[in-house]
Structures are given as C-alpha cells and as structure tokens.
Enzyme design. Structure first.
Site, short mmCIF file in Angstrom:
data_model
loop_
_atom_site.label_atom_id
_atom_site.label_comp_id
_atom_site.label_asym_id
_atom_site.label_seq_id
_atom_site.Cartn_x
_atom_site.Cartn_y
_atom_site.Cartn_z
N LYS A 194 101.62 76.86 -15.69
CA LYS A 194 101.03 78.18 -15.99
C LYS A 194 99.77 78.05 -16.84
CE LYS A 194 102.44 78.29 -20.43
NZ LYS A 194 101.63 78.45 -21.63
N THR A 251 100.73 84.10 -20.96
CA THR A 251 99.60 83.21 -21.24
C THR A 251 98.31 83.73 -20.61
OG1 THR A 251 101.27 81.48 -21.06
CG2 THR A 251 99.06 80.76 -21.52
O1 LIG Z 1 102.98 78.33 -24.02
C1 LIG Z 1 102.57 79.19 -24.73
C2 LIG Z 1 103.19 80.52 -24.83
O2 LIG Z 1 104.39 80.57 -24.11
C3 LIG Z 1 101.35 78.94 -25.56
O3 LIG Z 1 100.25 78.98 -24.73
P1 LIG Z 1 98.84 78.39 -25.23
O4 LIG Z 1 99.03 76.90 -25.38
O5 LIG Z 1 97.86 78.75 -24.17
O6 LIG Z 1 98.53 79.03 -26.55
#
Ligand SMILES: O=C(CO)COP(=O)(O)O
Ligand SMILES: NC(=O)C1=CN([C@@H]2O[C@H](COP(=O)(O)OP(=O)(O)OC[C@H]3O[C@@H](n4cnc5c(N)ncnc54)[C@H](O)[C@@H]3O)[C@@H](O)[C@H]2O)C=CC1
Length: 342
Positions: A194, A251
């Site tokens: 993702k 995200t």
């Molecule tokens: O996995 C995440 C939220 O579930 C954190 O995402 P980021 O690493 O893009 O901040």
C-alpha cells in the site's frame, strides 16, 4: 503480582507509540534506541521529540542503548524498525531472547536484496524454537493518532493461531482494537504494497488531480496489490480487510503518511534524495517500489501503477507523462481483470 514485560526495538514514531499502548495495558516497557540523546530524553523527560513530538510517555516506558538489557527476560519483543535494518537487528537480538518470547514485528516492507517478507527474515535469524512465536502487526494505524488514543483497528497474524491470539490479548484495549487473521502472507504483503500506492496518491494530489484520480489509484492499486499477493500465496479476502483496503485508504488520504508526503514533495519538483533527506524518517514505499517491481517480474504479474511509479522515482520520468501512459495503455475489461486477480 509482577507486571508483564516487553521490549520495543526501534525508537521511531511507531515503536515509541506501541510502547505507550503496552504501558497502558499494564506492561513494563523498555525501548531500545541507538541515539544516546533519545535514551536520555525518554528516561528523563518522558518524551521522544524527534519522532513523536507533543507526546508524553508513561513512566513505565524506559529506554536503553543496550540491546541485551532491553531484551533479557522480556515476555514480548517488538521489532519496529525500517525493513532494510530488520536482519541486522534480528541478528543482534537473537542471542538474548527468552526461549519462549513472543515476537511481534510491525514493519512494512520487503528486504530488498532477498525480496523476503519481514517474518521470513526473522525466521532465518531467530532461534528455531521461536519460529512459531513470530507475529506480524499491520493495519491502518498512524502513530500520531494512536498516541492521542483515537480509535484504531489493527490486525495480527502468525503461522500459529494461538500465537496471534496471545499478541491480540497483550495489545488490545478500548482505543486499540486488534483482530487476528490467519493469512500471514497476505497481511504482510498488503501492509507493504500500500505504501507504493500512497506515494502515487501524494503525487496525484500534488499535481492537482482530483478525487476521481485518487479513487482510481486506490481501486486499481488494490487490484494490483491483490494480483501480486495472490501469486505469492496470499488469500484474496485479506485485501478486503484491515491490512488491505483499510491501510491503503488511510495511507492514501492522511496527511500523517510519510509516503503520501514524499509523493507530494516529489510533485513539487524535489528530487528523491532531497525528499528523503527532508523527511528524516523512513519512507518504506521507495524501497518497496523497487522490490515490487522485481517481484512482479519474478511472478509474472501485471502492476502498471507500480511500473510507472518505478520510472518516476528511479528514471526521473515526468509524473504527468506517467499518468498519461497509465490512462492510455491497452484497453482492459475490468471484470476479466478482477476475476483473474481476485
Ligand atoms: O503504515 C502506516 C499507517 O498504517 C504509516 O504510513 P507511512 O509510513 O506512510 O506514514
Ligand atoms: N509511523 C507509523 O505511523 C507507522 C509505521 N509503521 C512501520 O513501522 C516501521 C518503523 O517505522 P517508524 O517508527 O515510523 O520509523 P521512523 O523513521 O520514525 O523510525 C525508525 C527508527 O528505527 C531506528 N533504526 C533504523 N535503523 C536501525 C538499525 N539498524 N538499528 C536500530 N535502529 C534502527 C531509527 O533510529 C529510528 O529510531 C516501518 O516499517 C513503518 O512502515 C507501521 C505502522 C504505522
């Protein structure tokens, strides 16, 4: 009665906040950090201002620079470090782990050299007796919101259901609801892939594209995540759950996301190196794009969004051209693709 004990390896935003969740659940928690200044700040001021400012840590959270001191005799050990450092840290931790420790990792990515999932890396590095104690924690959970005790749902998975249920019972509380899912492969793959789509969502928003484009990215992104995931042995239904669409949505839409923010900065003309330096925190989606690009070839799976993002990140392709190429590629029947993929 003596308190339950846990160690958290990694003093970044997620490791620090997971330590507070465990402290709220009655654990005595020790964080292993590399920087002396971080250890001192956690122990003396109960803060970790570099990674998670404005959060006051409970007194039952302490820190140390000694991995041996952190791990020795702990019932539960959490690995919350960038995926490219997982092997090195697991190797350093291995000799000090209790024979029956519960191992949880919360990292989202693949090891780039081997293209292995984090649980596979842990399996190779930790004592054989601990293999069935390895658990993954994933799902839509920005550290900043968990720190505010904002309602959050996550998922844990292990090869042994009993192990997953133990992790669930240690971590669950009224603001942190933990589900189990028996599909460890799918949970790890969903949480990792993702981040690629989130980078694309940040780029798309930064270029001024609208909600239609975002919805397309999320939906078509999920289709290619599921395609690769299934080829690698995941169950398709996992991608409809917290580690799939749940984490993808949060995200791609949250300003907390480092991956979204990195994509947004790229859209403003910064180079990848500039973006990573400015961020100062791990942006897992960058290495994951490389890994997924290779995995797609290895498993002969079509991943058009990943391919275009790979070209934007590593070949400096103009993002607008990448979008045009995505829009104008060969005509596709959605239903056929969905049936193939799901
Ligand atoms: O996995 C995440 C939220 O579930 C954190 O995402 P980021 O690493 O893009 O901040
Ligand atoms: N921040 C979040 O909201 C969430 C993060 N995650 C995942 O958790 C993992 C860690 O992320 P964050 O805590 O956000 O990262 P971060 O960038 O905030 O912190 C990473 C920490 O790991 C340490 N570290 C890096 N290499 C190390 C090594 N070789 N040995 C020891 N320590 C090392 C750094 O010093 C830092 O303290 C990532 O895989 C991320 O995708 C998952 C869910 C939520």
């Amino acid at each position: 009665m003596s308190k339950k004990t846990a160690a958290v390896l990694g003093a970044g935003s997620w490791g620090t906040v997971l330590a507070t969740v465990l402290a709220d659940n009655g654990f005595e928690v020790i964080i292993w950090a590399r920087r002396e200044s971080t250890v001192r700040e956690i122990n003396e001021q109960h803060r970790n201002s570099r990674y998670i400012p404005d959060v006051r840590l409970p007194r039952s959270v302490r820190a140390t620079m000694s991995i041996q001191e952190a791990i020795r005799d702990r019932e539960m050990v959490l690995f919350v470090i960038p995926s490219q450092s997982m092997r090195e840290v697991a190797r350093a931790a291995a000799p000090h782990l209790r024979k029956d420790a519960l191992i949880v990792h919360a990292s989202k990515g693949f090891e780039l050299d081997s293209l292995k999932r984090m649980s596979e890396v842990l399996k190779e590095e930790l004592p054989t007796a601990l293999r069935e104690k390895i658990t993954v924690l994933s799902g839509p959970s920005h550290a900043e919101e968990v720190a505010k005790k904002s309602p959050t749902t996550v998922v844990v998975s292990s090869e042994r259901q009993q192990t997953a249920e133990m992790a669930q019972s240690y971590l669950i509380n009224p603001y942190f609801r933990v589900y189990t899912n028996p599909d460890m492969v799918g949970v790890e793959i969903g949480g990792s892939l993702k981040n690629i789509i989130a980078l694309g969502a940040g780029l798309s928003d930064g270029l001024g594209f609208g909600d239609n484009a975002k919805a397309a990215l999320v939906t078509r992104g999920l289709a290619e995540i599921a395609r690769l995931g299934m080829a690698m042995g995941a169950r398709p239904i996992t991608f409809a759950g917290l580690a799939g669409v749940g984490d993808l949505v949060v995200t791609c839409t949250s300003r907390h996301s480092r991956n979204w923010r990195a994509g947004h900065m790229l859209s403003q003309g910064m180079t990848l190196d500039e973006v990573l330096e400015r961020m100062g925190m791990v942006v897992e989606g960058v290495k994951t794009t490389r890994a997924a690009y290779r995995l797609a070839r290895q498993y002969q799976v079509e991943m058009p969004i990943t391919n275009e993002l790979h070209a934007v990140l590593f070949d400096r392709k103009d993002p607008r051209q990448a979008v045009e190429d995505l829009m104008c590629r060969g005509k596709t029947n959605e239903m056929e693709e969905i049936v193939q993929g799901w």
